[in-house]
Design a protein around this motif. Structure first.
Motif, PDB file in Angstrom:
ATOM      1  N   ARG A 221       0.788  -1.224   0.000  1.00 27.77           N
ATOM      2  CA  ARG A 221       0.000   0.000   0.000  1.00 27.77           C
ATOM      3  C   ARG A 221       0.824   1.281   0.000  1.00 27.77           C
ATOM      4  O   ARG A 221       0.324   2.335  -0.308  1.00 27.77           O
ATOM      5  N   LYS A 222       2.098   1.155   0.385  1.00 30.59           N
ATOM      6  CA  LYS A 222       2.922   2.340   0.290  1.00 30.59           C
ATOM      7  C   LYS A 222       3.458   2.518  -1.135  1.00 30.59           C
ATOM      8  O   LYS A 222       4.096   3.521  -1.429  1.00 30.59           O
ATOM      9  N   GLY A 223       3.240   1.515  -1.965  1.00 30.95           N
ATOM     10  CA  GLY A 223       3.784   1.590  -3.318  1.00 30.95           C
ATOM     11  C   GLY A 223       5.292   1.434  -3.347  1.00 30.95           C
ATOM     12  O   GLY A 223       5.935   1.700  -4.342  1.00 30.95           O
ATOM     13  N   ILE A 224       5.850   0.997  -2.219  1.00 34.52           N
ATOM     14  CA  ILE A 224       7.309   0.836  -2.154  1.00 34.52           C
ATOM     15  C   ILE A 224       7.643  -0.636  -2.318  1.00 34.52           C
ATOM     16  O   ILE A 224       7.117  -1.474  -1.583  1.00 34.52           O
ATOM     17  N   PHE A 225       8.490  -0.934  -3.274  1.00 36.91           N
ATOM     18  CA  PHE A 225       8.941  -2.302  -3.471  1.00 36.91           C
ATOM     19  C   PHE A 225      10.457  -2.295  -3.368  1.00 36.91           C
ATOM     20  O   PHE A 225      11.119  -1.417  -3.906  1.00 36.91           O
ATOM     21  N   LYS A 226      10.992  -3.273  -2.676  1.00 35.56           N
ATOM     22  CA  LYS A 226      12.410  -3.208  -2.313  1.00 35.56           C
ATOM     23  C   LYS A 226      13.352  -3.254  -3.499  1.00 35.56           C
ATOM     24  O   LYS A 226      14.256  -2.458  -3.617  1.00 35.56           O
ATOM     25  N   PHE A 227      13.126  -4.253  -4.352  1.00 35.32           N
ATOM     26  CA  PHE A 227      14.158  -4.536  -5.346  1.00 35.32           C
ATOM     27  C   PHE A 227      13.703  -4.050  -6.720  1.00 35.32           C
ATOM     28  O   PHE A 227      12.882  -4.690  -7.358  1.00 35.32           O
ATOM     29  N   THR A 228      14.208  -2.914  -7.127  1.00 38.43           N
ATOM     30  CA  THR A 228      13.775  -2.369  -8.410  1.00 38.43           C
ATOM     31  C   THR A 228      14.987  -2.099  -9.291  1.00 38.43           C
ATOM     32  O   THR A 228      16.106  -1.929  -8.803  1.00 38.43           O
ATOM     33  N   SER A 229      14.724  -2.042 -10.564  1.00 36.45           N
ATOM     34  CA  SER A 229      15.782  -1.664 -11.496  1.00 36.45           C
ATOM     35  C   SER A 229      15.679  -0.188 -11.825  1.00 36.45           C
ATOM     36  O   SER A 229      16.471   0.327 -12.583  1.00 36.45           O
ATOM     37  N   THR A 230      14.660   0.449 -11.271  1.00 36.48           N
ATOM     38  CA  THR A 230      14.463   1.857 -11.574  1.00 36.48           C
ATOM     39  C   THR A 230      15.189   2.716 -10.550  1.00 36.48           C
ATOM     40  O   THR A 230      15.657   2.207  -9.527  1.00 36.48           O
ATOM     41  N   GLY A 231      15.263   3.999 -10.830  1.00 29.33           N
ATOM     42  CA  GLY A 231      16.027   4.911  -9.990  1.00 29.33           C
ATOM     43  C   GLY A 231      15.527   4.956  -8.558  1.00 29.33           C
ATOM     44  O   GLY A 231      14.437   4.478  -8.236  1.00 29.33           O
ATOM     45  N   SER A 232      16.348   5.580  -7.714  1.00 31.99           N
ATOM     46  CA  SER A 232      16.057   5.505  -6.285  1.00 31.99           C
ATOM     47  C   SER A 232      14.768   6.231  -5.918  1.00 31.99           C
ATOM     48  O   SER A 232      14.166   5.948  -4.909  1.00 31.99           O
ATOM     49  N   ARG A 233      14.335   7.200  -6.757  1.00 43.10           N
ATOM     50  CA  ARG A 233      13.105   7.899  -6.423  1.00 43.10           C
ATOM     51  C   ARG A 233      11.931   7.411  -7.250  1.00 43.10           C
ATOM     52  O   ARG A 233      10.809   7.895  -7.106  1.00 43.10           O
ATOM     53  N   ASP A 234      12.200   6.473  -8.141  1.00 44.55           N
ATOM     54  CA  ASP A 234      11.138   6.024  -9.045  1.00 44.55           C
ATOM     55  C   ASP A 234      10.294   4.932  -8.420  1.00 44.55           C
ATOM     56  O   ASP A 234      10.699   4.280  -7.462  1.00 44.55           O
ATOM     57  N   HIS A 235       9.129   4.734  -9.035  1.00 45.55           N
ATOM     58  CA  HIS A 235       8.307   3.590  -8.681  1.00 45.55           C
ATOM     59  C   HIS A 235       8.934   2.318  -9.227  1.00 45.55           C
ATOM     60  O   HIS A 235       9.911   2.343  -9.959  1.00 45.55           O
ATOM     61  N   VAL A 236       8.305   1.207  -8.880  1.00 46.33           N
ATOM     62  CA  VAL A 236       8.779  -0.084  -9.384  1.00 46.33           C
ATOM     63  C   VAL A 236       8.260  -0.255 -10.809  1.00 46.33           C
ATOM     64  O   VAL A 236       7.185   0.234 -11.149  1.00 46.33           O
ATOM     65  N   ALA A 344       3.462   8.778 -12.163  1.00 44.09           N
ATOM     66  CA  ALA A 344       4.670   8.185 -11.589  1.00 44.09           C
ATOM     67  C   ALA A 344       4.811   6.725 -11.998  1.00 44.09           C
ATOM     68  O   ALA A 344       5.906   6.256 -12.324  1.00 44.09           O
ATOM     69  N   TRP A 345       3.706   6.024 -12.023  1.00 41.75           N
ATOM     70  CA  TRP A 345       3.749   4.612 -12.434  1.00 41.75           C
ATOM     71  C   TRP A 345       4.108   4.495 -13.914  1.00 41.75           C
ATOM     72  O   TRP A 345       4.843   3.606 -14.306  1.00 41.75           O
ATOM     73  N   ILE A 346       3.544   5.422 -14.706  1.00 47.70           N
ATOM     74  CA  ILE A 346       3.839   5.368 -16.136  1.00 47.70           C
ATOM     75  C   ILE A 346       5.326   5.614 -16.364  1.00 47.70           C
ATOM     76  O   ILE A 346       5.982   4.914 -17.145  1.00 47.70           O
ATOM     77  N   GLU A 347       5.869   6.568 -15.610  1.00 41.95           N
ATOM     78  CA  GLU A 347       7.285   6.885 -15.791  1.00 41.95           C
ATOM     79  C   GLU A 347       8.178   5.705 -15.428  1.00 41.95           C
ATOM     80  O   GLU A 347       9.215   5.492 -16.045  1.00 41.95           O
ATOM     81  N   ALA A 348       7.772   4.961 -14.399  1.00 44.59           N
ATOM     82  CA  ALA A 348       8.612   3.845 -13.959  1.00 44.59           C
ATOM     83  C   ALA A 348       8.762   2.802 -15.054  1.00 44.59           C
ATOM     84  O   ALA A 348       9.751   2.068 -15.098  1.00 44.59           O
ATOM     85  N   ASP A 349       7.774   2.710 -15.928  1.00 39.23           N
ATOM     86  CA  ASP A 349       7.869   1.735 -17.010  1.00 39.23           C
ATOM     87  C   ASP A 349       8.611   2.283 -18.221  1.00 39.23           C
ATOM     88  O   ASP A 349       8.793   1.580 -19.206  1.00 39.23           O
ATOM     89  N   ASN A 350       9.003   3.542 -18.096  1.00 37.70           N
ATOM     90  CA  ASN A 350       9.763   4.163 -19.166  1.00 37.70           C
ATOM     91  C   ASN A 350      11.160   3.545 -19.233  1.00 37.70           C
ATOM     92  O   ASN A 350      11.766   3.284 -18.207  1.00 37.70           O
ATOM     93  N   GLU A 351      11.655   3.351 -20.432  1.00 37.18           N
ATOM     94  CA  GLU A 351      12.990   2.769 -20.578  1.00 37.18           C
ATOM     95  C   GLU A 351      14.049   3.621 -19.854  1.00 37.18           C
ATOM     96  O   GLU A 351      14.995   3.096 -19.274  1.00 37.18           O
ATOM     97  N   ASP A 352      13.863   4.966 -19.836  1.00 35.51           N
ATOM     98  CA  ASP A 352      14.855   5.857 -19.220  1.00 35.51           C
ATOM     99  C   ASP A 352      14.969   5.644 -17.718  1.00 35.51           C
ATOM    100  O   ASP A 352      15.980   5.987 -17.111  1.00 35.51           O
ATOM    101  N   ALA A 353      13.909   5.124 -17.102  1.00 30.76           N
ATOM    102  CA  ALA A 353      13.927   5.010 -15.650  1.00 30.76           C
ATOM    103  C   ALA A 353      14.865   3.904 -15.188  1.00 30.76           C
ATOM    104  O   ALA A 353      15.262   3.869 -14.026  1.00 30.76           O
TER     105      ALA A 353
END
Lengths: 512, 264, 603
Positions: A221-236, A344-353
């Motif tokens: 519910r916090k939208g925080i997922f531990k292990f991501t390939s995206t930047g430190s401020r990005d969503h998963v 924010a979710w859309i950006e996380a799926d961006n290749e640049d993220a």
């Protein structure tokens, strides 16, 4: 089914009546058992709001996200809803129950399916606000519950179950979604089978099995997922979520669901995203509304006031403010807040993220790119123990996860200390830093995975992001090489460059 | 009517049982998949199974018919005729002790070779002794495999260049392979239903298990020993490759495993 | 039969005859609650176990529900337990269910109903003794069952209940916070096992002493009914095997509570708890556990075998075929039963050479079982049978025992066991033995000795109906389990259909669940019959079945102290249709020979 079975097998047999009666009652009890509906649970912050605000927030959540039995989500969120997209070819306001659509190729029977109008979100919002201002019924709300009563494939004529309101937005070219939340339904079914007993109905990580687990299942519910390939401020990213479901998280109870079909995996990921978005929306509303209008704020204002008249005055004034806020500002905040979340979710799926290393991995046994006088592992070790990265302060000098921070009281985010010494995650569960000698890498064991753990950190935990700040990419590779070498330290000596002229830096000698 | 109960025991229930058994393969309730074993040792196990099945079917029919018959005669005995006063028959006792004894002893001895082949190190096929391809690590609630780097042999202690995989075990088809079975936490059991292979993974022990996939293909791997609440979730897959493709796959796995994510 | 009995029955003595000569003025608590009378204790055991059978059956139905309708709302309990998941059953609840089903059925139903209820009631009566050798010990044996039931019951309410299966293999059962159900509930469960053990131990010591020392004059060992032989052998098995389980249980408790690590090797990390210190061996538990629990299988079967022999002989009006071979084969089963425990561990990783040895022993144990089956058929052969409820249940016992015995051979053969070990095949096998054989034996025995226990007859009509429904339900439930096993469906799966190769078994499982519901519902007929007949049953004469045993010479129900006069035994228990005795087709053991001064040798 069961009742028929009872009738066939029991009622026809001749016998002493009393036992039969008992049997039939028993089986009828079995067959006609009470149905329990599971529902999303609101988080405790929502319960702390003042009643009017609480109702408002809950209504927003229910109208945006529905219930587990009827999950819905606003179309602007990047969730694959599995809708059938139709396009209006022509609409005659004289015939409000009919729509002509562009021809579609679909195997799915459209009749009986729910229909949703995909207006531009902001236009739609304006229409609603206008209606509220003029104190008219919201025409958008009138669109709820429209289904397709009949469909003629040749002419493309849709007959609707009820008349459309008079709305300028309904015009040729507008897209419609039939059966709009189809995939959420499917996802919900799979989630119920595979995930729910740990992660809970609302994705709050508190399913019945969760209480036996260490570490606790993720609270989405916090939208925080531990292990991501995206930047430190990005969503998963969607790919990250799928990766976790496929590979599992070694060293925890999150198993690998590799054998599920790709389609099922996508559906589950989709539903998990949906739960996260719902939770985040709730959290966002809590913050926006709760900042001024929760029970605690009112209690603070009333503190020390004893005159009942004064109390009433303050309360009335407070409530007036709140009602004004709820009527004027709240719809906007709720709507644009959700729109921001969706972005924010859309950006996380961006290749640049996605974070990639800007330099290739250094050979662990070759000279370090950061300090060519040392091998990469050796330099990694210096960084590990050194001041810039301070890995050892948590992970310990030997990498055993026993650094001095694990024995100190840590600060809570909103002030004050934790009562238990040691690290905690954002959900306030106690947390042990990884024992790096155990050869278990929760977020994946490819060098790039470990690189990303250091570069973007582990979200929701005290593991910070080093990338682009305290460490260069070359230095990160050295640390990666050292960390991955740690489990094998007892069988291999730390590699050193063979060259005699490789000058030993004072740092190294002091450590050794 | 009262006397006709023997029909129940002679005609109805055993016949129904036999009919259901006979229908089993057609209804796919029998051995999984096409009913044939996918491993070489599984073929032998199936053979032994059918040997026992035939013997048991004969005994089942024999005893049920005998019982139905004696029930029939005993229930239709005229009221004025007394029951046969007999305390037994020594010769009969000898017969029905010795004959089943011989059959059972034969059964027991007939099984030993396959068992030895499956578990006794000395009776392993030669290739199984050398072809140790992976360590299978069971844990709550998944299977984690560890392979040696291509061209290296599996060491007991994890090596820095080992490759890891979850819930997927890749093996070459058509040759006996051995895996080292161990568990990180509680007891599990390595069960390949279509290959008829099963071996418990016991904490503190490393147990070799060999098998030979006859054909390339995908075979289920499940856990068969209660290991906690998620016991039923421990599904994995064994993928048998043609030997040439296996080498290539291992190489690609190695590459993937050591990917540094650098894009030029 | 019963109407005939009323006219031809011996002297027409009815149950109330004891009022004349025994004025029993004990306080009601010591008469009916803390009674030292073996009959009251037997009846206490009977009623308690019948109640617990319902509990265990409810667990079974819950299991079947989950297997037929996985993750759907479970009837009755959904609102209580699973409100947070919307009524969906959780996997750890399922593990608790099958653990408790096994525990309750084995330790609180089958063992106590055989040894506790029938052993207690029948042993003194059948050997002509006034009571057990140690009446107070006997009473304690009953009252030690309740702490066990209490421990098991309490464990259900501790964080997920015990969930390591009834075998409770370490590590799952040994590490305290390792997994759901391995919490304090597991310790409670082990304490329950210890109490059950103490209870059975007290019983078995008592039975052995009573049988050896308190037989009536003339009751030689080879004039004892086979029931007594079976109880005797069972008591020996229990006395020698149980201490091992109790010791193992205490060791496991020590592992859990004091960290002794008898069964825990080093370096095990479960649920991110501290790594274990180690030094132990999980296989040790399996050896110790099965060293008791395999003989326990025979403890759960032999008494039923003995009772069936007695009932078949009486119902066929014919001596038991091969009395001595029956005794020898029971002894052989008991003897071999001590050296076959390893067949539960063929794939456990123990020395494979042991596997061979245990296989030979296990396959050979089929031999005495086969001999018994042939002898039962021989007993019926040429008899004069009447199909009443007792006969039907007894014949069903033999028929089901054949199936259970034959399916046992598959598992005894090690290579085949590699495949079917821990699949539903084993579940089918032991349910055919424990339900198909033992429980049908118990149903027959209840019907047969009920007149002696309560002085009233049970309803034949209800009894037959109960038999037919149970037989159909039982076979419908357990026969397809063989197929599930062959199809490779492992035991103890909360949702097997997650695996592709098992998906198609769902309809079969649903059929089995319907059968199980039928079978479960049919047991209410038994209860109605047992409790209803207390009030509405016809008054029973002293010897309603015209049987030979000593118990039938006591009034129905027998008074405190059992016999009016000390019975004297003149012959074996199976002298039916004897040509030496033509005026009736039975010849009670106590009846003194009138026209032939030298009693015929009976065997």
């Amino acid at each position: 089914m069961l009742n028929r079975f009872v009738a066939q097998n029991f009622l026809s047999a001749p016998a002493n009546a009393s036992p039969w009666l008992l049997l039939v009652c028993l089986l009828a009890g079995l067959a006609g058992c009470e149905q329990v509906q599971s529902d999303f649970v609101f988080n405790e912050k929502t319960q702390e709001l003042l009643p009017e605000a609480e109702v408002k927030v809950k209504n927003t959540l229910v109208s945006s996200f529905g219930s587990p039995a009827q999950p819905t989500i606003p179309a602007f969120f990047p969730v694959d809803r599995g809708q059938i997209t139709l396009e209006i070819a022509d609409f005659d306001p004289e015939k409000p129950t009919e729509l002509l659509i562009e021809p579609v190729e679909t195997d799915v029977d459209l009749v009986g399916k729910k229909l949703q109008f995909l207006f531009d979100p902001e236009d739609q919002f304006d229409v609603t606000m206008e209606a509220i201002e003029e104190e008219l019924p919201d025409p958008i709300a009138e669109l709820d519950g429209i289904t397709i009563a009949a469909y003629d494939a040749e002419s493309g004529k849709l007959t609707l179950s009820k008349a459309l309101p008079d709305l300028e937005l309904i015009e040729p070219g507008l897209e419609l979604a039939a059966n709009p939340n189809y995939k959420l339904h499917q996802g919900q079914f799979l989630y119920e089978q595979h995930c729910q007993h740990c992660h809970g109905v609302s994705g709050s990580g508190d399913g019945p099995t969760a209480r036996y687990m260490e570490p606790k299942p993720r609270d989405y519910r916090k939208g925080i997922f531990k292990f991501t390939s995206t930047g430190s401020r990005d969503h998963v990213s969607t790919a990250d979520l799928k990766h976790i479901i496929v590979e599992g998280i070694p060293g925890t109870y999150m198993p690998s669901f590799k054998l599920l079909s790709d389609e099922s995996l996508d559906l589950i990921v989709n539903y998990v995203k949906f739960l996260a978005m719902r939770g985040e929306t709730e959290g966002m509303l809590n913050v926006e509304v709760g900042l001024d209008f929760n029970k605690k704020v009112l209690a603070d204002e009333l503190e020390g006031v004893t005159d009942p008249k004064e109390i009433e005055e303050i309360t009335t004034e407070f409530k007036e403010d709140m009602n004004e806020f709820l009527e004027v500002d709240y719809p906007e905040i709720a709507f644009f807040g959700q729109l921001d979340l969706a972005d924010a979710w859309i950006e996380a799926d961006n290749e640049d993220a996605i974070v990639y290393a800007s330099v290739p991995q250094t050979d662990p046994y070759g000279p370090s790119a950061a300090d060519p006088s040392l091998t990469s592992i050796e330099n990694g070790r210096i960084l590990y123990l050194g001041k810039d990265a301070q890995c050892a302060s948590c992970h310990g000098d030997g990498g055993k996860g026993d650094g001095f921070q694990t024995r100190q009281l840590q600060k809570r985010r909103e002030g004050g200390d934790f009562t238990v010494p040691g690290l905690h995650d954002d959900w306030y569960n106690p947390l042990k830093p990884r024992d790096l000698t155990s050869d278990i890498y929760r977020g994946g064991r490819r060098p790039i995975d470990v690189f990303r753990r250091i570069y973007v950190g582990i979200k929701g935990t005290p593991m910070p992001a080093f990338g682009g700040k305290s460490l260069t990419d070359q230095q990160i590779w050295d640390v990666v090489n050292y960390v991955m070498y740690l489990p094998h330290e007892d069988t291999m000596p730390i590699p050193k460059l063979p060259k005699a002229e490789a000058s030993e830096s004072p740092a190294v000698s002091s450590i050794e | 009517m009262k006397r006709l109960w023997w029909i129940f025991f002679l005609m109805i229930w055993p016949v129904l049982a036999l009919v259901v058994c006979a229908m089993t393969p057609g209804l796919k309730w029998g051995f999984p998949g096409d009913g044939l074993s996918d491993s070489t040792i599984g073929v032998e196990i199936d053979h032994l199974f059918y040997v026992i099945l035939i013997i048991c079917t004969v005994v089942f029919i024999g005893t049920q018919v005998a019982m139905g018959y004696v029930l029939w005669t005993a229930s239709s005995r005229p009221a004025d005729r007394r029951a046969w006063y007999s305390h037994g028959n020594h010769k009969l006792e000898m017969i029905w002790t010795v004959i089943p004894g011989i059959i059972l002893l034969f059964l027991a001895l007939y099984q030993t070779r396959t068992w030895a082949e499956f578990r006794m190190n000395s009776a392993y096929p030669e290739a199984a002794k050398t072809n140790i391809i992976a360590e299978v690590n069971a844990r709550q609630f998944e299977w984690r495999m560890r392979y040696p780097a291509p061209g290296k042999t599996l060491e007991r202690k994890p090596q820095i260049d080992d490759m890891y995989q979850v819930n997927e075990l890749h093996v070459p088809a058509g040759t006996p392979v051995t895996i080292q079975l161990r568990t990180q936490d509680v007891q599990h059991s390595f069960f390949l239903p279509t290959m008829r292979i099963k071996q418990d993974a016991v904490p503190g022990m490393i147990i070799p298990v060999w098998f030979e996939a006859k054909e390339p293909g995908e075979y289920p791997l499940v856990c068969a020993e209660l290991c906690g609440w998620g016991h039923y979730k421990m599904g994995a897959i064994v993928i048998a490759h043609p030997p040439a493709e296996y080498e290539a796959y291992m190489k690609s796995l190695h590459e993937e495993q050591f990917e540094d994510g650098y894009i030029e | 039969m019963t109407s005939e009995v009323q006219t031809t029955g011996e002297h027409g003595d009815t149950g109330d005859s004891h009022c004349h000569h025994h004025v029993d003025n004990r306080w009601w608590i010591s008469k009916y609650v803390f009674s030292t009378d073996h009959k009251v204790i037997g009846i206490q055991f009977l009623f308690s176990t019948l109640f617990l059978m319902l509990v265990g059956g409810a667990f079974a139905l819950a299991i079947r529900w989950q297997l037929a309708f996985p993750n759907t709302q479970m009837p009755f309990v959904n609102t209580t337990f699973f409100a947070e998941t919307g009524g969906q059953i959780t996997p750890e609840f399922y593990t608790m269910l099958f653990t408790m089903h096994g525990t309750v059925m084995i330790f609180l139903v089958i063992i106590p109903i055989l040894a506790g209820a029938f052993g207690n009631f029948l042993i003194p009566l059948m050997i002509g003794a006034p009571d057990m050798a140690f009446p107070k010990l006997n009473m304690m044996s009953y009252w030690f069952m309740w702490p066990a039931a209490f421990c098991f019951g309490l464990s259900l309410f501790y964080e997920g209940g015990p969930a390591a299966g009834w075998t409770s293999y370490p590590i799952l059962a040994a590490i305290y916070d390792a997994a759901p159900g391995s919490g304090f509930a597991q310790t409670l469960w082990l304490m329950g096992i210890t109490f059950v053990g103490v209870s059975s131990m007290m019983g078995s010591i008592n039975y052995m002493t009573t049988i050896i020392n308190m037989r009536a004059p003339g009751m030689t060992f080879f004039r004892m009914p086979l029931t007594i032989w079976a109880m005797f052998i069972t008591a020996i098995l229990q006395a020698f095997a149980l201490p091992v389980l109790t010791a193992a249980g205490l060791m496991l408790i020590a592992d859990r509570e004091f960290g002794t690590c008898f069964f825990v090797p080093a370096g095990i990390v479960v649920n991110n708890a501290e790594s274990t210190v180690g030094g132990g061996q999980p296989l040790l538990w399996q050896h110790l556990f099965w060293f008791y629990s395999h003989p326990a299988v025979y403890i759960m079967l032999l008494p039923a075998m003995g009772m069936i022999s007695d009932m078949l002989s009486c119902m066929c009006r014919k001596p038991v075929f091969g009395y001595r071979p029956m005794v020898y084969s029971m002894s052989a089963i008991a003897g071999l039963g001590f050296i076959v425990w390893g067949h539960h561990m063929f794939i456990s990783g123990m020395n494979p050479a042991l596997g061979m040895t245990f296989m030979v022993a296990t396959i050979m144990i089929a031999l005495p079982s086969a001999i018994k089956v042939f002898n039962w058929i021989g007993t019926i052969w040429g008899g004069h049978i009447e199909f009443n409820t007792v006969t039907l249940n007894a014949v069903a016992f033999v028929s089901m025992f054949i199936v259970g015995g034959l399916s046992g051979i598959f598992m005894a053969a090690v290579p085949v066991d590699i495949y079917i070990h821990d699949t539903y095949f084993i579940v089918a096998h032991f349910h055919y033995i424990l339900f198909g054989a033992t429980l049908f034996g118990i149903f027959a025995a209840i019907q047969f000795w009920y007149p002696k226990m309560f002085g009233r007859m049970m309803s034949e009509r209800l009894g037959k109906l109960h038999f037919v429904l149970t037989f159909i339900g039982m076979n419908g439930t357990f026969f397809p389990m063989h197929m599930l096993g062959i199809a490779g469906m492992p035991r103890r799966y909360a949702n097997p259909y997650l695996h592709e190769y098992l998906e198609h078994l769902l309809p079969l499982n649903q059929f089995m669940t319907y059968s199980a519901i039928l079978m479960g519902a049919a047991q209410f007929l038994l209860l109605i019959n047992v409790f209803g007949s207390l009030i509405w049953g016809k008054k029973a004469p002293k010897n309603p079945w015209n049987a030979n045993g000593l118990e039938w010479q006591a009034p129905s129900p027998p008074p405190h102290g059992n016999f009016e006069t000390q019975p004297l035994v003149y012959r074996g228990p199976y002298e039916y249709s004897s040509p030496d005795h033509l005026d009736k087709d039975y010849w009670p053991q106590t009846e003194r020979e009138v026209y032939d001064p030298t009693p015929t040798s009976t065997v």
